[in-house]
Structure formats: C-alpha cells, structure tokens
Design an enzyme around this catalytic site. Structure first.
Site, PDB file in Angstrom:
ATOM      1  CB  CYS A 117      -0.913   0.031   1.380  1.00  0.00           C
ATOM      2  SG  CYS A 117      -1.791   1.544   1.848  1.00  0.00           S
ATOM      3  CG  HIS A 118       1.299   5.920  -1.761  1.00  0.00           C
ATOM      4  ND1 HIS A 118       1.324   6.988  -0.635  1.00  0.00           N
ATOM      5  CD2 HIS A 118       2.260   5.943  -2.548  1.00  0.00           C
ATOM      6  CE1 HIS A 118       2.181   7.793  -1.458  1.00  0.00           C
ATOM      7  NE2 HIS A 118       2.552   7.305  -2.611  1.00  0.00           N
ATOM      8  CB  THR A 119       0.253   3.751   4.311  1.00  0.00           C
ATOM      9  OG1 THR A 119      -0.966   4.331   3.897  1.00  0.00           O
ATOM     10  CG2 THR A 119       0.696   4.065   5.688  1.00  0.00           C
ATOM     11  CG  HIS A 124      -0.774  -1.458   6.216  1.00  0.00           C
ATOM     12  ND1 HIS A 124       0.248  -1.004   5.591  1.00  0.00           N
ATOM     13  CD2 HIS A 124      -1.703  -0.830   5.929  1.00  0.00           C
ATOM     14  CE1 HIS A 124      -0.114  -0.090   4.648  1.00  0.00           C
ATOM     15  NE2 HIS A 124      -1.586   0.210   4.831  1.00  0.00           N
ATOM     16  CD  GLU A 125      -3.918  -3.050   1.008  1.00  0.00           C
ATOM     17  OE1 GLU A 125      -4.440  -1.923   0.954  1.00  0.00           O
ATOM     18  OE2 GLU A 125      -3.412  -3.848   0.034  1.00  0.00           O
ATOM     19  CB  CYS A 160     -10.386  -2.114  22.598  1.00  0.00           C
ATOM     20  SG  CYS A 160     -11.837  -0.918  22.898  1.00  0.00           S
ATOM     21  CB  CYS A 168     -12.831   2.676  24.213  1.00  0.00           C
ATOM     22  SG  CYS A 168     -12.764   2.621  22.362  1.00  0.00           S
ATOM     23  CB  CYS A 187     -15.099   0.261  20.570  1.00  0.00           C
ATOM     24  SG  CYS A 187     -13.711   0.113  19.933  1.00  0.00           S
ATOM     25  CB  CYS A 218     -10.510   1.524  18.800  1.00  0.00           C
ATOM     26  SG  CYS A 218      -9.925   0.658  20.284  1.00  0.00           S
ATOM     27  NE  ARG A 250      -8.284   7.220  18.061  1.00  0.00           N
ATOM     28  CZ  ARG A 250      -8.884   8.296  18.470  1.00  0.00           C
ATOM     29  NH1 ARG A 250      -8.655   9.436  17.644  1.00  0.00           N
ATOM     30  NH2 ARG A 250     -10.287   8.474  18.981  1.00  0.00           N
ATOM     31  CB  CYS A 259      -5.110  -1.290   4.066  1.00  0.00           C
ATOM     32  SG  CYS A 259      -4.849   0.390   3.913  1.00  0.00           S
ATOM     33  NE  ARG A 299      -3.535  -1.756  -2.241  1.00  0.00           N
ATOM     34  CZ  ARG A 299      -3.323  -0.688  -2.216  1.00  0.00           C
ATOM     35  NH1 ARG A 299      -2.675   0.080  -3.163  1.00  0.00           N
ATOM     36  NH2 ARG A 299      -3.800   0.301  -1.233  1.00  0.00           N
TER      37      ARG A 299
END
Length: 380
Positions: free
Chosen positions: A48-50, A70-71, A100, A103, A106, A114, A118, A178, A373
């Site tokens: 992913c670009h992130t 993360h994907e 979670c 909270c 959530c 969250c 988060r 993502c 992707r």
C-alpha cells in the site's frame, strides 16, 4: 499448526534497515503472543502507498530497522492469554487500526476510532509491554502499524484481527484490509449516494477507484473521475467512471468545470489524494442545498483548508472518514461477504503479483505508478 505454540518461531521477513533502501530478506525470530495478542502465519500480503511513504521517511520520524506491511491475509497460528474469539486455524485479515470493543468509540455506532487501538504510525512495539516481538540475533526489529505483514509470521493485538469466511480466497480478499475498504466505505457508509445521483472522485489510485466502485454499487448515474494522469482514465472505466477531468486541461478551477458540467454541482464528492487543494475543490464542486463532500486522503501536517463560510451556509456538507467508517472486527467480515456474493469485485484492483523473494519489485511498480495492487505470495 499449534505445535509451535508458546515457542519462538524462526522465519523469513523483509526488513527495512534504513529509509529508502531496498528491503532485505532476513531470518528473524518471532516471539510467542502475549496477553490479548495472536500470532499469524501470513500467506499473502500486498503493498500500500502508506508502506512506501513511511519507508521513504521523508515527512515523518524515521524508525528503523522495521518490518513494514499492513494489507494481508493469513491464518492464526497461536493465541495469547485472554484471547477467546480466535483460535488456531482461523482465517483472518490483520488490520492497521483496531476495535477493543470496550471504549466509548467502540461502543458508539457512529465511530470506528478506537481509543486503545487507533492507528499509530510512530509506535514500533506492542502495547502490552512496550516491546517488539521481532528480533534478529537478539536485536529488536520495530513493528509497523501493529501488523508488520512483510514477515512469514507476525504478532498482532487481537483487536486488530478480523476473522473472515474460511472459504474466501486470501490472495484476493487480503486487499480489503486497508485501501479498498477505505474507499468503498467512504462512499457507501459516509457519502451515501442515492441511485441515479452524480458523484465526483478526486484521485484515481486504488482508494479512489474503490470509492468509484462504491458509487457504481450504489447506482450512481454519473461518476466523474478527476486525476492529473490521463493514463489512469481507460482503466477507471472498469470501476464505473463515466467522465474524466484533468485539471491541467482547464484554465478554470476544477470545481468550476464540474459545476458547469453538472448544471450546479455533483450530489456527492470524494477526495482521495491528500492534496489540500483537491480537498477544497471536492467541497466546492458539490451542489448547494444537498451536496456532501467526503475527505478520505491524508493531508500534510501543515496544510490548512480554506473555503468561504457561505459555501456551508448554502447547505453543503463537509465530512471526513477514517478506514471508510468500518469497525475492523465487526464490519470487515461483511465486506468479505460482499465479495463472496459477487456484489464487489476485487480482482480488478490486483494488477501484479510477485513471490516474497522479489518484494522489492512491488515497491518499483508503486514508485513508477504502475498498476494498483501487487500481491506478494509468502510461499513460493
């Protein structure tokens, strides 16, 4: 699979030793999961670009050595103390943000931010004890977004893991963890275009095309794609985009062009670039009286959004969204079902695929702006 439970697992991971340098496949040790954590065997991951943004580390605090990613899609290998809703063998998507379930956010039907889990881009350790679960010869390697999926095994907080239908092909649905869900949810959950409405999408990368796909699913009659790269136009038609505007082709502002094209403005717009001027254009191109603009892209930290207050008084609405307003554990399994029921196509987002040993090729594709992707197969 749980024969390794409670033990350190040695496996391969793609480690970023320093900013902007190619990742190196290393042998890493992955510690067992602690309380409220799960250890996952990653089968497929995508770029992913992130990941690229933080690997380049041009605009944020550099944290290295680090395992990005993360994907992804994988299978639970073992669970830590207190984990009751996941078991070894479950098929899952790790998510860069969490739920979670305790909270105020959530418990609210209106929020997915969250308090505990988060997104935190600076944290390179686990929440439970402030330590990393990855080491190389005893030296800690930092986590990324609590997921670090560029590793054959990873440890994730249970609140950041969505349990999905075991029949769903992980090499396809991994992209729902993502960017695709972010764009899709921005349209379906936040902009909420009605059947027959007009929608403008700023930025035709993977997130923007997912936003367009959401508009197509919602039955929009006209979807206007705005992008500076004309090479993206032909491919965007597959996602329902009907018209294209390149800001470079016009002397007038994009918002003026779109207002003229549509006889007063679009019903909904989505900004998926992170460019603050595109955000202003996206807001100012919606129709007075009912138009809604949704900001999806992440701006630079010093950006300021400027518009005349009369645009708001004339009953235009400006909204923001994070991860498409989806709660990771509660909502993402249903997005996977949309794919399983053929309501949503994810194949058209997947343009490349490489074995794990060639992960740097995925970075090359993204840096050149080629494709959407790239799926990275962990097992040869």
């Amino acid at each position: 699979m749980s024969g390794t439970a409670g033990q350190v697992i040695c496996c391969k991971a793609a480690v970023a030793w320093e900013a902007g340098k190619p990742l190196v496949i290393e042998e890493v040790e992955v510690a067992p999961p602690q309380a409220m954590e799960v250890r996952l065997k990653i089968l497929y991951t995508s770029l992913c670009h992130t990941d690229v943004y933080f690997w380049e580390a041009k605009g944020q605090t550099p944290l290295f050595p680090r395992i990005f990613g993360h994907e992804a899609g994988g299978i639970v290998e073992s669970v830590g103390e207190g984990v009751t809703d996941l078991k070894p063998g479950d098929h899952v998507l790790p998510i860069f943000t969490g739920e979670c379930k305790d909270c105020a956010h959530c418990k609210s039907e209106e929020s997915n931010l969250c308090d505990l889990l988060r997104i935190n881009t600076d944290r390179g350790v686990m929440i439970h004890d402030g330590k990393s679960r990855f080491t190389i010869k005893g030296k800690p390697i930092y986590h990324f977004l609590g997921t670090s999926t560029f590793s054959e095994y990873t440890v994730v907080h249970v609140g950041c893991v969505a349990k999905i239908n075991p029949l769903a092909p992980l090499d396809k649905v991994c992209v729902l963890s993502c960017g695709i869900s972010t764009g899709l949810g921005a349209t379906l959950n936040v902009a909420k275009p009605t059947k027959g409405s007009t929608v403008a999408v700023f930025g035709l990368g993977a997130v923007g095309l997912a936003a367009a796909e959401g508009a197509r699913i919602a039955g929009a009659s006209r979807i206007i794609g705005v992008d500076l790269n004309p090479k993206r136009y032909e491919g965007a038609k597959k996602f329902g985009v009907t018209d294209f505007v390149n800001p470079k082709d016009h002397e007038k502002s994009v918002q003026e062009v779109i207002v003229e094209m549509t006889g007063g403005g679009v019903d909904r717009s989505l900004e998926c670039t992170g460019n603050v001027n595109a955000m202003i254009s996206a807001f100012e191109c919606v129709h007075d009286g009912w138009g809604v603009a949704v900001i999806v892209g992440v701006p630079n930290k010093d950006d300021v959004f400027k518009t005349h207050p009369i645009n708001l008084l004339n009953e235009r609405t400006l909204k923001g969204t994070f991860f498409g307003n989806y709660k990771p554990r509660s909502d993402i399994p249903a997005v996977v079902e949309k794919y399983m029921n053929k309501e949503l196509e994810v194949e058209k987002f997947i343009t490349h695929s490489v074995p794990f040993s060639e992960i740097n090729k995925a970075f090359e594709y993204m840096l050149k702006g080629e494709g959407l992707r790239c799926i990275i197969h962990m097992e040869p």
